[in-house]
Design a protein around this motif. Structure first.
Motif, PDB file in Angstrom:
ATOM      1  N   ASN A 132     -20.210  39.989 -11.816  1.00  0.00           N
ATOM      2  CA  ASN A 132     -20.453  40.968 -10.758  1.00  0.00           C
ATOM      3  C   ASN A 132     -19.200  41.120  -9.903  1.00  0.00           C
ATOM      4  N   PHE A 133     -19.326  41.822  -8.800  1.00  0.00           N
ATOM      5  CA  PHE A 133     -18.178  42.024  -7.916  1.00  0.00           C
ATOM      6  C   PHE A 133     -18.656  42.176  -6.485  1.00  0.00           C
ATOM      7  N   SER A 134     -17.749  41.953  -5.563  1.00  0.00           N
ATOM      8  CA  SER A 134     -17.952  42.385  -4.182  1.00  0.00           C
ATOM      9  C   SER A 134     -16.934  43.487  -3.933  1.00  0.00           C
ATOM     10  N   LYS A 135     -17.193  44.292  -2.921  1.00  0.00           N
ATOM     11  CA  LYS A 135     -16.385  45.494  -2.702  1.00  0.00           C
ATOM     12  C   LYS A 135     -16.132  45.657  -1.212  1.00  0.00           C
ATOM     13  N   ALA A 136     -14.915  46.030  -0.887  1.00  0.00           N
ATOM     14  CA  ALA A 136     -14.559  46.291   0.507  1.00  0.00           C
ATOM     15  C   ALA A 136     -13.893  47.647   0.614  1.00  0.00           C
ATOM     16  N   GLU A 137     -14.270  48.387   1.628  1.00  0.00           N
ATOM     17  CA  GLU A 137     -13.542  49.613   1.934  1.00  0.00           C
ATOM     18  C   GLU A 137     -12.364  49.222   2.808  1.00  0.00           C
ATOM     19  N   GLN A 151     -17.914  42.311 -18.356  1.00  0.00           N
ATOM     20  CA  GLN A 151     -19.090  42.745 -17.597  1.00  0.00           C
ATOM     21  C   GLN A 151     -18.696  43.206 -16.188  1.00  0.00           C
ATOM     22  N   ALA A 152     -17.868  42.433 -15.498  1.00  0.00           N
ATOM     23  CA  ALA A 152     -17.443  42.799 -14.146  1.00  0.00           C
ATOM     24  C   ALA A 152     -16.649  44.103 -14.162  1.00  0.00           C
ATOM     25  N   LEU A 153     -15.752  44.243 -15.126  1.00  0.00           N
ATOM     26  CA  LEU A 153     -14.946  45.457 -15.235  1.00  0.00           C
ATOM     27  C   LEU A 153     -15.836  46.677 -15.498  1.00  0.00           C
TER      28      LEU A 153
END
Length: 182
Positions: free
Chosen positions: A79-84, A120-122
């Motif tokens: 999975n991933f986390s995301k930041a603006e 998977q993350a990509l």
């Protein structure tokens, strides 16, 4: 679409190709590999943490809010986390950093990257970019050259083949950015 390698500093979200200044690249998102320890203490992760603290905060916050509908903890691998983030280099001065969770432990040069979880993350990043509201701006992802191959110990031939597989038929453009010391 062929995945191109360009030179530059990924953390500047390169807008143009250094070797062809007339060629607009317009990277508005970057992704890198992380471990699941929420440290970001080495490699490009540390540089991202220092320059874009929002990405580190997203990394730290990820562990505390990821449960499925049944209340079961979702493991971050794959999975991933995301930041603006905001940067003068970005179209509309706004973009995203994706922390892809591709290894459980801290990298020491031996293979820590889990190849299936990298893929998977990509893939998850690609799907998120396709659904992200960008207005009239085309989603364009930048990945560091050698992603998951330094401290994570991955094989660049395998990693690059996965990047090409995920993005070859995608509406999301993807560039590999090789750091240029000059």
């Amino acid at each position: 679409m062929k995945i191109e390698t360009i030179e530059g500093n990924l953390l500047d979200f390169p807008p143009y190709c250094k070797n062809d200044p007339d060629k607009y690249i317009g990277i508005n998102a970057i992704a890198h590999s992380c471990n699941c320890r929420m440290i970001m203490g080495g490699g490009i992760a540390k540089q991202i943490k220092n320059r874009y603290p929002q990405a580190y905060q997203a990394d730290v916050n990820y562990i505390s809010n990821e449960y499925d509908d049944n209340g079961q903890y979702i493991h971050p691998l794959g999975n991933f986390s995301k930041a603006e983030v905001n940067s003068k280099f970005l179209p509309n001065e706004s973009g995203w950093i994706y922390n892809m969770y591709t290894q459980a432990g801290i990298g020491d040069g031996s293979r820590q990257v889990h190849y299936e979880k990298f893929w998977q993350a990509l893939t998850n990043v690609k799907e998120d970019l396709k659904s992200t509201e960008l207005g009239n701006i085309h989603p364009t992802l930048g990945l560091p050259h050698g992603v998951s191959c330094g401290l994570a110990g991955g094989n660049w031939g395998i990693i690059k083949a996965m990047i090409e597989d995920v993005f070859s038929d995608s509406s999301v453009r993807c560039y590999i950015v090789k750091f240029d010391l000059i």
